[in-house]
Design a protein around this motif. Structure first.
Motif, mmCIF file in Angstrom:
data_model
loop_
_atom_site.group_PDB
_atom_site.id
_atom_site.type_symbol
_atom_site.label_atom_id
_atom_site.label_comp_id
_atom_site.label_asym_id
_atom_site.label_seq_id
_atom_site.Cartn_x
_atom_site.Cartn_y
_atom_site.Cartn_z
ATOM 1 N N PRO A 186 42.711 24.972 36.617
ATOM 2 C CA PRO A 186 43.692 25.916 36.044
ATOM 3 C C PRO A 186 44.732 26.371 37.066
ATOM 4 O O PRO A 186 45.901 26.560 36.720
ATOM 5 C CB PRO A 186 42.827 27.096 35.582
ATOM 6 C CG PRO A 186 41.451 26.570 35.493
ATOM 7 C CD PRO A 186 41.354 25.473 36.502
ATOM 8 N N CYS A 196 47.314 23.575 37.469
ATOM 9 C CA CYS A 196 48.138 23.469 36.257
ATOM 10 C C CYS A 196 49.166 24.599 36.195
ATOM 11 O O CYS A 196 50.337 24.369 35.875
ATOM 12 C CB CYS A 196 47.251 23.490 35.009
ATOM 13 S SG CYS A 196 46.247 22.007 34.830
ATOM 14 N N ARG A 197 48.731 25.808 36.509
ATOM 15 C CA ARG A 197 49.644 26.949 36.460
ATOM 16 C C ARG A 197 50.742 26.821 37.515
ATOM 17 O O ARG A 197 51.915 27.097 37.252
ATOM 18 C CB ARG A 197 48.872 28.248 36.672
ATOM 19 C CG ARG A 197 49.695 29.491 36.371
ATOM 20 C CD ARG A 197 48.909 30.737 36.639
ATOM 21 N NE ARG A 197 48.797 30.917 38.086
ATOM 22 C CZ ARG A 197 48.232 31.971 38.666
ATOM 23 N NH1 ARG A 197 47.704 32.917 37.935
ATOM 24 N NH2 ARG A 197 48.168 32.079 39.979
ATOM 25 N N GLN A 198 50.347 26.382 38.714
ATOM 26 C CA GLN A 198 51.320 26.224 39.787
ATOM 27 C C GLN A 198 52.340 25.130 39.466
ATOM 28 O O GLN A 198 53.532 25.276 39.753
ATOM 29 C CB GLN A 198 50.610 25.898 41.107
ATOM 30 C CG GLN A 198 49.726 27.015 41.639
ATOM 31 C CD GLN A 198 50.540 28.182 42.146
ATOM 32 O OE1 GLN A 198 51.448 28.011 42.943
ATOM 33 N NE2 GLN A 198 50.213 29.368 41.676
ATOM 34 N N ARG A 235 53.246 24.089 36.442
ATOM 35 C CA ARG A 235 54.120 24.552 35.360
ATOM 36 C C ARG A 235 55.180 25.510 35.888
ATOM 37 O O ARG A 235 56.318 25.499 35.426
ATOM 38 C CB ARG A 235 53.303 25.245 34.263
ATOM 39 C CG ARG A 235 52.632 24.287 33.296
ATOM 40 C CD ARG A 235 52.252 24.989 32.014
ATOM 41 N NE ARG A 235 51.409 26.147 32.250
ATOM 42 C CZ ARG A 235 50.079 26.128 32.268
ATOM 43 N NH1 ARG A 235 49.442 24.988 32.069
ATOM 44 N NH2 ARG A 235 49.395 27.228 32.470
#
Length: 198
Positions: free
Chosen positions: A26, A29-31, A33
């Motif tokens: 996660p 993925c967040r970084q 995005r």
């Protein structure tokens, strides 16, 4: 002591991939995005997770075997503050009038235990202070909370998995761990190299 440390590190190495993956995926993925991926922060985060696993393995393992667990019936704690001072005076070969006893006293188990308890949470405080940017008060509070979690786990036999304490809950450990975590409040000044507190 060294055998326990090495065993704890091996246990942390085995557990690290299992715990790091659910956290890392996660995070990555967040970084990605947000288009702000930071390799340095990611590496330090992974090292911090590994360090926490090593600490938990060191303070809770090895677990008692079945025969030892059957003998556990009470939840014990050492609640006298600064008991380590009395232990030092009672157990070390220190004689104030004899300088030859100074070095053996400093290398005694009671001294090494105090030093190790301070050093144990030093990386914890450094990470929160210099990577997460928390102020001294929050670092000290987080260090106290982490140490309290450890001591509570030791007091309750790994949170009541066992019917008694198999490690001693010690108020001195709580104080020394918190001191180690908060030690990062001391910083080098630009003007004279002296130490200061914020």
């Amino acid at each position: 002591m060294m055998v326990n440390v090495l065993s704890s590190i091996r246990l942390a190495v085995c557990a690290f991939p299992l715990l790091a993956a659910p956290v890392a995926v996660p995070f990555f993925c967040r970084q990605m995005r947000a288009r702000c991926f930071n390799w340095v922060r990611a590496v330090f985060g992974g090292l911090f997770l590994f360090y926490v696993l090593c600490v938990l393995a060191l303070v809770f393992f090895p677990l008692p075997d079945a025969a030892q667990a059957a003998k556990l019936t009470t939840y014990d704690a050492q609640l006298v503050p600064f008991q380590f001072v009395a232990d030092f005076l009672r157990e070390t070969p220190l004689v104030f009038s004899d300088a030859r006893t100074y070095l053996p006293a400093l290398l005694d188990r009671t001294v090494l235990q105090v030093v190790c308890n301070i050093l144990m949470l030093l990386p914890f405080g450094m990470y929160l202070r210099y990577v997460c940017g928390l102020d001294l008060g929050k670092v000290a509070l987080a260090s106290l909370a982490f140490s309290a979690f450890i001591e509570l786990g030791q007091l309750t036999g790994l949170f009541f998995v066992f019917r008694g304490s198999y490690r001693l809950c010690d108020v001195d450990d709580l104080m020394l761990n918190t001191l180690g975590g908060a030690f990062v409040s001391y910083e080098i000044t630009d003007d004279g190299g002296e130490l200061m507190t914020e």
